[in-house]
Motif scaffolding. Structure first.
Motif, mmCIF file in Angstrom:
data_model
loop_
_atom_site.group_PDB
_atom_site.id
_atom_site.type_symbol
_atom_site.label_atom_id
_atom_site.label_comp_id
_atom_site.label_asym_id
_atom_site.label_seq_id
_atom_site.Cartn_x
_atom_site.Cartn_y
_atom_site.Cartn_z
ATOM 1 N N GLN A 61 -16.020 1.817 9.930
ATOM 2 C CA GLN A 61 -14.558 1.401 10.073
ATOM 3 C C GLN A 61 -13.944 2.026 9.149
ATOM 4 O OE1 GLN A 61 -15.486 -3.012 9.236
ATOM 5 N NE2 GLN A 61 -16.062 -3.378 11.515
ATOM 6 N N THR A 62 -12.543 2.087 9.584
ATOM 7 C CA THR A 62 -11.592 2.926 8.667
ATOM 8 C C THR A 62 -11.153 2.226 7.469
ATOM 9 O OG1 THR A 62 -10.853 4.469 10.456
ATOM 10 C CG2 THR A 62 -9.223 4.061 8.546
ATOM 11 N N VAL A 63 -11.262 2.598 6.101
ATOM 12 C CA VAL A 63 -10.514 2.017 5.141
ATOM 13 C C VAL A 63 -9.225 3.203 4.662
ATOM 14 C CG1 VAL A 63 -12.282 0.584 4.293
ATOM 15 C CG2 VAL A 63 -12.484 2.973 3.699
ATOM 16 N N GLY A 64 -8.190 2.941 4.992
ATOM 17 C CA GLY A 64 -7.288 3.713 4.635
ATOM 18 C C GLY A 64 -6.941 4.184 3.105
ATOM 19 N N TRP A 65 -7.104 5.312 2.717
ATOM 20 C CA TRP A 65 -6.867 5.786 1.163
ATOM 21 C C TRP A 65 -6.158 7.094 1.367
ATOM 22 C CZ3 TRP A 65 -11.631 5.733 -2.738
ATOM 23 C CH2 TRP A 65 -11.282 5.558 -3.876
ATOM 24 N N SER A 66 -5.174 7.268 0.916
ATOM 25 C CA SER A 66 -4.366 8.282 1.140
ATOM 26 C C SER A 66 -3.834 8.871 -0.295
ATOM 27 C CB SER A 66 -3.243 7.861 1.982
ATOM 28 O OG SER A 66 -2.127 8.839 2.151
ATOM 29 N N GLY A 67 -3.720 10.274 -0.204
ATOM 30 C CA GLY A 67 -3.158 10.888 -1.475
ATOM 31 C C GLY A 67 -2.322 12.088 -1.266
ATOM 32 N N PHE A 68 -1.270 12.170 -2.023
ATOM 33 C CA PHE A 68 -0.295 13.329 -2.219
ATOM 34 C C PHE A 68 -0.183 13.903 -3.349
ATOM 35 C CE2 PHE A 68 1.025 11.107 1.594
ATOM 36 C CZ PHE A 68 1.047 11.867 2.605
ATOM 37 N N ILE A 69 0.007 15.318 -3.570
ATOM 38 C CA ILE A 69 0.556 15.671 -4.629
ATOM 39 C C ILE A 69 1.519 16.543 -4.473
ATOM 40 C CG2 ILE A 69 -1.205 17.920 -4.007
ATOM 41 C CD1 ILE A 69 -1.524 18.471 -7.510
ATOM 42 N N THR A 150 5.862 21.397 -12.218
ATOM 43 C CA THR A 150 5.954 20.038 -12.508
ATOM 44 C C THR A 150 5.208 19.368 -11.325
ATOM 45 O OG1 THR A 150 8.008 20.122 -10.740
ATOM 46 C CG2 THR A 150 8.565 20.221 -13.224
ATOM 47 N N VAL A 151 4.491 18.239 -11.661
ATOM 48 C CA VAL A 151 3.577 17.779 -10.640
ATOM 49 C C VAL A 151 3.891 16.327 -10.754
ATOM 50 C CG1 VAL A 151 0.895 17.419 -10.061
ATOM 51 C CG2 VAL A 151 1.852 19.856 -10.926
ATOM 52 N N GLN A 152 3.611 15.768 -9.444
ATOM 53 C CA GLN A 152 3.754 14.182 -9.184
ATOM 54 C C GLN A 152 2.526 14.100 -8.486
ATOM 55 O OE1 GLN A 152 6.565 15.768 -8.315
ATOM 56 N NE2 GLN A 152 7.367 15.749 -10.789
ATOM 57 N N LEU A 153 1.724 12.782 -8.697
ATOM 58 C CA LEU A 153 0.504 12.387 -7.678
ATOM 59 C C LEU A 153 0.948 11.262 -7.115
ATOM 60 C CD1 LEU A 153 -2.234 13.419 -10.377
ATOM 61 C CD2 LEU A 153 -1.546 14.625 -8.438
ATOM 62 N N TYR A 154 0.228 10.872 -6.208
ATOM 63 C CA TYR A 154 0.527 9.514 -5.400
ATOM 64 C C TYR A 154 -0.755 9.156 -4.822
ATOM 65 C CZ TYR A 154 1.681 6.568 -1.308
ATOM 66 O OH TYR A 154 1.636 5.482 -0.375
ATOM 67 N N SER A 155 -1.139 8.008 -4.644
ATOM 68 C CA SER A 155 -2.255 7.614 -3.888
ATOM 69 C C SER A 155 -2.077 5.989 -3.361
ATOM 70 C CB SER A 155 -3.574 7.477 -4.719
ATOM 71 O OG SER A 155 -3.480 6.543 -5.575
ATOM 72 N N ASP A 156 -2.508 5.634 -2.323
ATOM 73 C CA ASP A 156 -2.546 4.156 -1.901
ATOM 74 C C ASP A 156 -3.580 3.838 -1.200
ATOM 75 O OD1 ASP A 156 -2.416 4.593 1.003
ATOM 76 O OD2 ASP A 156 -0.536 5.568 0.751
ATOM 77 N N ILE A 157 -3.676 2.572 -1.107
ATOM 78 C CA ILE A 157 -5.032 2.040 -0.032
ATOM 79 C C ILE A 157 -4.162 1.052 1.054
ATOM 80 C CG2 ILE A 157 -6.861 2.057 -1.773
ATOM 81 C CD1 ILE A 157 -6.299 -1.064 -2.057
ATOM 82 N N SER A 158 -4.849 1.017 2.299
ATOM 83 C CA SER A 158 -4.256 0.070 2.969
ATOM 84 C C SER A 158 -5.120 -1.166 3.080
ATOM 85 C CB SER A 158 -4.433 0.643 4.445
ATOM 86 O OG SER A 158 -5.704 0.765 4.809
ATOM 87 N N ALA A 159 -4.355 -2.073 3.850
ATOM 88 C CA ALA A 159 -4.977 -3.547 3.764
ATOM 89 C C ALA A 159 -6.414 -3.555 4.659
ATOM 90 C CB ALA A 159 -4.205 -4.542 4.578
ATOM 91 N N GLU A 160 -6.884 -2.306 5.259
ATOM 92 C CA GLU A 160 -8.054 -2.107 5.773
ATOM 93 C C GLU A 160 -9.161 -2.334 5.002
ATOM 94 O OE1 GLU A 160 -7.212 1.248 9.264
ATOM 95 O OE2 GLU A 160 -6.376 1.652 7.408
ATOM 96 N N TRP A 161 -8.944 -2.185 3.740
ATOM 97 C CA TRP A 161 -10.201 -2.240 2.709
ATOM 98 C C TRP A 161 -10.649 -3.930 2.691
ATOM 99 C CZ3 TRP A 161 -12.225 1.059 -1.029
ATOM 100 C CH2 TRP A 161 -11.821 2.294 -0.978
ATOM 101 N N VAL A 162 -9.868 -4.745 3.407
ATOM 102 C CA VAL A 162 -10.151 -6.191 3.253
ATOM 103 C C VAL A 162 -11.025 -6.439 4.461
ATOM 104 C CG1 VAL A 162 -8.966 -8.675 3.356
ATOM 105 C CG2 VAL A 162 -8.012 -6.869 2.169
ATOM 106 N N SER A 163 -10.936 -5.935 5.722
ATOM 107 C CA SER A 163 -11.442 -6.520 6.796
ATOM 108 C C SER A 163 -11.356 -5.381 8.037
ATOM 109 C CB SER A 163 -10.808 -7.394 7.443
ATOM 110 O OG SER A 163 -11.272 -7.753 8.860
ATOM 111 N N GLY A 164 -12.422 -4.997 8.896
ATOM 112 C CA GLY A 164 -12.356 -4.134 9.850
ATOM 113 C C GLY A 164 -11.788 -4.526 11.015
#
Length: 688
Positions: A61-69, A150-164
């Motif tokens: 099952q997908t667990v959303g984990w996203s990252g940008f630089i 110059t560098v900025q970083l981003y990351s997030d998780i989605s609520a999919e980490w809680v349940s499929g």
């Protein structure tokens, strides 16, 4: 011959990836693997970069984990597969390396390299730290052309980490403390100790980072929050309070970090942690049928989860240092066997320990009882049972290697339950509960019956722990149970009735040669146990019985032409992996004659398939744990390495996107269905 050539060609072709992969590119790469519910992987197949797929829970099952630089204002994705209106490029993966505790990726974003380190700590000698259901992601950037950016970083998780189940409603909070920023997400309706599709309906997911200058946060719809960063390089420090279903405008929980100017010297790591926390974690049956709530061990050191997270984040540097030393020790020990073996072992450790949870109970006054430690293991991806004896058994070499106390505490719950007298059968119980994390026993005696298998396993494991640790307390406390199981083995193991063994998917069989080996070794183990406990008469009697069984067993089990052991007595055309002979070596019993080991070594050379030796003649599949156990009983290194190389070839063949599948076709390496199971701890059989 054509089949072998095609297999070799496909192996080379399917494993080629456009990045450096060390020690190889596995079917799935561990990212955050600490418990059955914090078990996140990057599916590979024939090769997928970190930004080429969404991470997955071990269930798929997908667990959303996203990252940008962002580099001088130009955005690149480095993690996950986000789709947003704002335009961005994809960073290019340059390398991937995994060790026993870490998976490290280097991604090129223009003239800046981003190193992404996923660390799932292995801390076997510190029960509190090992019980932390948290993992790290650390990000460090450096320019590659001598200029600064110059560098900025981003990351997030989605609520999919809680349940499929993405239709379930969730709620969340964001805490902005003096030291730590914490996103907390959970199901609106929780049900303790209940799973749906192997995901628990209880607890919270925490995504956290350290408070610092240039750190911002935001919660909200995925495309909105991600576009905010891509367009503006900063988040708004705002909180979405429109609680809703996981798939309703997909809520995400994000951090952004402004690194300022980055040069050729790697920047200090930006560290985030992700964890899945619930309390209590296990319901355990005690005397009188009462159910006891048990909590993760780490709670005895922290007043609340924020304190635990803050400590975890602040210790990243020390944790990385300890785990790097652990990695180096494992690499050194396993490389003494072979490079292929070291690679297999490195991929197996997080997977095995990630199926376990270390627990304690409370005293009557509500204080923590740290002397009452029990470890629980989920039988991942097969039956989902609690502390399945024949799943602990193949995992045991890893436990003996990293810390024998973990082995003791895994057996403790099984011993304690059966000592209460609630389990009615004279042989050992199969497991502590049909559905993790409910360790509620089998008072009706209706568990999956593996009488010789589990009784032999318990005796062998109890003695091997005592031998490894020098601690005989478990032997003394449960001597009567051990004796009871031995009496059963005396009656039933030399000529086993029709029953299943640990390889239950292969079905029942009468007079199993390999199962008889386990029973006889179990009897001999009890003779050693009795000697340890000072009962020389019982020790002598059990030893004599086991020795007498060996002669009779040889007459029943060896093919008439003396070329190999049969799968079952009297079937001269049958054979199988006699992996239970490993227990004779593990316990140093010298029960079986050298001629048996030499015979099997010669035989397995003659029946090797492209991906190993078949489990037995009923089917063409095999299992990686039993391949390595069989490797450990070979009489020469060439035969040993034949098995090891076949397992490594399977793990790296690109035919699967599942976490290390231990059950697969010996002819072509395709997986049979198991994934992420803790039995891969058996791969440490040569270094335990």
């Amino acid at each position: 011959m054509l089949f072998f050539l095609l297999s070799a060609f496909f192996f080379v072709f399917s494993t080629a990836v456009p990045w450096s992969a060390s020690p190889f590119n596995p079917s799935s790469i561990p990212l955050a693997v600490r418990t059955p519910y914090l078990s996140t992987w990057l599916p590979q197949g024939s090769g997928t970069p970190l930004n080429g797929a969404w991470p997955q829970h071990w269930t798929g099952q997908t667990v959303g984990w996203s990252g940008f630089i962002k580099v001088d204002g130009t955005p690149y994705s480095f993690l996950g597969e986000p789709a947003i209106p704002a335009s961005f490029a994809k960073a290019t993966q340059k390398s991937m390396e995994f060790t026993s505790t870490q998976s490290v990726f280097v991604m090129s974003a223009g003239a800046v390299d981003l190193t992404i380190t996923f660390l799932s700590p292995v801390e076997p000698n510190d029960l509190s730290k090992q019980s932390f259901p948290f993992a790290y992601m650390a990000l460090s950037a450096a320019s590659t052309d001598g200029n600064s950016y110059t560098v900025q970083l981003y990351s997030d998780i989605s609520a999919e980490w809680v349940s499929g189940d993405s239709s379930l409603p969730v709620n969340w909070t964001t805490s902005t403390g003096a030291d730590t920023l914490v996103h907390q997400v959970q199901l609106q309706t929780q049900t303790p100790f209940v799973e749906t599709s192997d995901r628990i309906l209880q607890g919270s997911v925490f995504y956290s980072t350290t408070v610092a200058s240039g750190v911002t946060y935001q919660t909200g719809e995925d495309v909105v929050v991600r576009s905010q960063f891509v367009n503006s390089s900063v988040l708004l420090n705002t909180k979405d309070t429109n609680f809703r279903a996981i798939s309703n405008a997909w809520p995400v929980f994000a951090f952004a970090h402004d690194l300022g100017k980055v040069t050729g010297t790697p920047s200090n790591p930006v560290v985030v942690s992700v964890g899945h926390v619930r309390d209590p974690v296990v319901s355990y049956i005690v005397a009188g049928g009462k159910l006891q709530d048990r909590s993760s061990y780490f709670w005895n050191q922290f007043s609340d989860v924020t304190d635990a997270i803050t400590s975890f984040l602040q210790e990243y540097g020390d944790t990385l240092s300890r785990n790097s030393k652990f990695d180096a020790q494992v690499q050194s020990d396993a490389s003494a066997i072979s490079a292929d073996y070291a690679a297999i072992v490195a991929l197996s450790i997080r997977q095995t320990l990630g199926a376990t949870e270390i627990t304690i109970s409370k005293n009557d006054d509500g204080s923590w009882n740290t002397s009452d430690v029990l470890v629980f293991m989920k039988e991942i991806s097969s039956d989902g049972n609690v502390n399945t004896v024949d799943v602990i058994f193949p995992a045991y070499p890893l436990l003996l290697y990293v810390n024998p106390l973990l082995a003791k505490y895994l057996l403790a719950g099984l011993f304690e339950y059966q000592a209460t007298g609630q389990y009615p059968n004279k042989f050992s119980v199969h497991d502590l509960g049909a559905d993790y994390p409910k360790a509620i026993g089998h008072n009706a005696g209706d568990d999956e019956a593996m009488p010789v298998e589990e009784s032999g396993n318990m005796l062998i494991m109890a003695l091997s722990y005592a031998q490894k640790s020098g601690d005989n307390s478990q032997l003394m406390t449960y001597a009567s149970l051990l004796d009871q199981w031995t009496q059963f083995l005396i009656s039933d193991s030399l000529i086993p009735e029709s029953q299943i063994s640990t390889d239950d998917f292969a079905g029942k069989l009468t007079n199993q040669t390999n199962l008889a080996i386990k029973g006889i070794v179990g009897i001999k183990a009890m003779s050693v146990i009795a000697g340890i406990l000072g009962d020389s008469e019982k020790s002598s009697n059990y030893s004599s019985t086991a020795d007498s069984y060996i002669g009779r067993w040889q007459s029943l089990a060896i093919n008439p032409d003396q070329s190999h052991l049969t799968l079952s007595y009297g079937n001269s055309s049958s054979w199988g992996l006699a992996y239970n002979l490993y227990a004779d070596k593990l316990l140093k019993l010298n029960l079986f004659p050298d001629s048996v080991y030499q015979m099997q070594t010669n035989w397995y050379r003659s029946v090797q398939q492209p991906y190993g030796v078949a489990l037995d003649t009923r089917h063409t599949y095999t299992k990686s744990d039993w391949q390595i156990w069989t490797a450990a009983i070979m009489t020469d290194t060439n035969a040993r390495d034949m098995f090891i190389s076949a397992v490594k070839k399977t793990a790296s063949n690109g035919l699967s996107s599942q976490p290390f599948a231990d059950w697969y076709e010996a002819r072509d390496g395709t997986p049979e269905g198991f994934r992420a199971r803790p039995v891969v701890g058996g791969h440490l059989a040569l270094v335990r």
